[in-house]
Design an enzyme around this catalytic site. Structure first.
Site, PDB file in Angstrom:
ATOM      1  N   ASP A  86      48.786  34.576  38.851  1.00 36.19           N
ATOM      2  CA  ASP A  86      49.896  33.742  39.319  1.00 36.19           C
ATOM      3  C   ASP A  86      49.389  32.665  40.280  1.00 36.19           C
ATOM      4  O   ASP A  86      49.856  31.522  40.258  1.00 36.19           O
ATOM      5  CB  ASP A  86      50.948  34.589  40.036  1.00 36.19           C
TER       6      ASP A  86
ATOM      7  N   ASP B 169      41.707  43.526  45.300  1.00 39.76           N
ATOM      8  CA  ASP B 169      43.051  43.647  44.737  1.00 39.76           C
ATOM      9  C   ASP B 169      43.282  42.438  43.830  1.00 39.76           C
ATOM     10  O   ASP B 169      43.334  41.304  44.290  1.00 39.76           O
ATOM     11  CB  ASP B 169      44.102  43.671  45.861  1.00 39.76           C
TER      12      ASP B 169
END
EC number: 2.7.1.15
Length: 290
Positions: A239, A233
């Site tokens: 981020d 994933d």
């Protein structure tokens, strides 16, 4: 010092899919998970877990108390998060077995941050602190201007990418982080390469090829390779990288060290399902063997 993050807060609804749906296709999900997310929340958690003092500036709706409590539990400062008359932002994320994703984003409360709220928060910042923003909230240009006036190190993570939004904050930036496609889009919009835009530090993330730092003053280029992992994933990996880079610099690491540590954190992140809730702790990153 400290990191001040004008950042989004979302509920990430993650649907595990047999493959990413095509246009017009109806496809049953294999699993549903809800995570704390939003590019801003992800960066706050990453920078906190990397060892920095982080203050999050943001907004949620009446349905968002759980998000504030989770950020607080992870160690981020939440005193500058307000409740507004709008639903908390959320994202619908489809993830296929190889880790690629599609995302539908609803901004909600993230676009209702006020100038007074911003001013009251940054009034507590000190010269030399880091201010970071992303393109998931309002008040980005106002924050960048104020940060520059106050002597903060102003950083912009240019996603979701919008050329106008980037150009609005460019005059006030010390640091720009964007991916390879966004760098190409910005160059098409302004006719300058990342190294020619007059910003001291530019990082271009290159996915499986790693990341590149460009010194806007000297033109020096530093490449940091990605680490070989099997991704399940990729949501939130960028981020995580950004939060760890900023924390590394906040804690006094050289750019090469900060990027290397951030690359390791992002590599661990993509082996896990989820967003802010599964960002690795600094001790995990330091102990990991790739």
């Amino acid at each position: 010092m400290a990191i001040w993050n004008l950042g989004s807060i979302n509920a990430d609804m993650v649907y595990s899919m047999p493959h990413l749906p095509a246009a017009g296709e109806t496809l049953a999900a294999l699993r549903l998970d809800r995570f704390l997310g939003g590019k801003g929340a992800n960066m706050s958690v990453a920078a906190t877990r990397a060892g920095s003092e982080v203050h999050h500036i943001g907004a949620v709706g009446s349905d968002g108390d759980w998000a504030i409590e989770r950020l607080k539990a992870y160690g981020a400062g939440t005193e500058h998060i307000v409740r507004v008359e709008a639903p908390t932002g959320h994202a619908i994320i489809a993830v296929e077995p190889g880790g690629e994703n599609q995302i539908i984003l609803f901004p909600g409360a993230n676009r209702l941050i006020s100038k007074d709220q911003l001013n009251q928060a940054l009034d507590k910042a000190n010269a030399g602190d880091i201010l970071v923003m992303q393109n998931e909230t309002n008040m980005q240009t106002e924050a960048a201007q104020l940060g520059r006036q106050m002597g903060l190190r102003v950083c912009y993570a240019a996603a979701p990418f919008d050329a106008d939004a980037v150009q609005a904050v460019l005059p006030y930036l010390d640091f720009l982080i964007l991916n390879e496609v966004e760098a190409q889009q910005l160059q098409q919009a302004i006719g300058k390469s990342p190294g020619q835009i007059g910003i001291k530090d530019v990082i271009v993330t290159l996915g499986s090829k790693g990341a590149r730092h460009i010194d806007g003053e000297t033109g020096a280029v530093l490449d940091v390779p990605a680490l070989p992992v099997t991704a399940v994933d990729t949501t939130g990996a960028g981020d995580t990288f950004t939060g760890y880079v900023l924390s590394g610099l906040d804690r006094g690491l050289a750019m090469a060290e900060a990027m290397d540590q951030a690359s390791r954190a992002a590599a661990l992140m993509v082996t896990r399902h989820g967003t802010a809730d599964v960002i690795p702790e600094l001790a995990e990153v330091q102990a990991a063997r790739f």
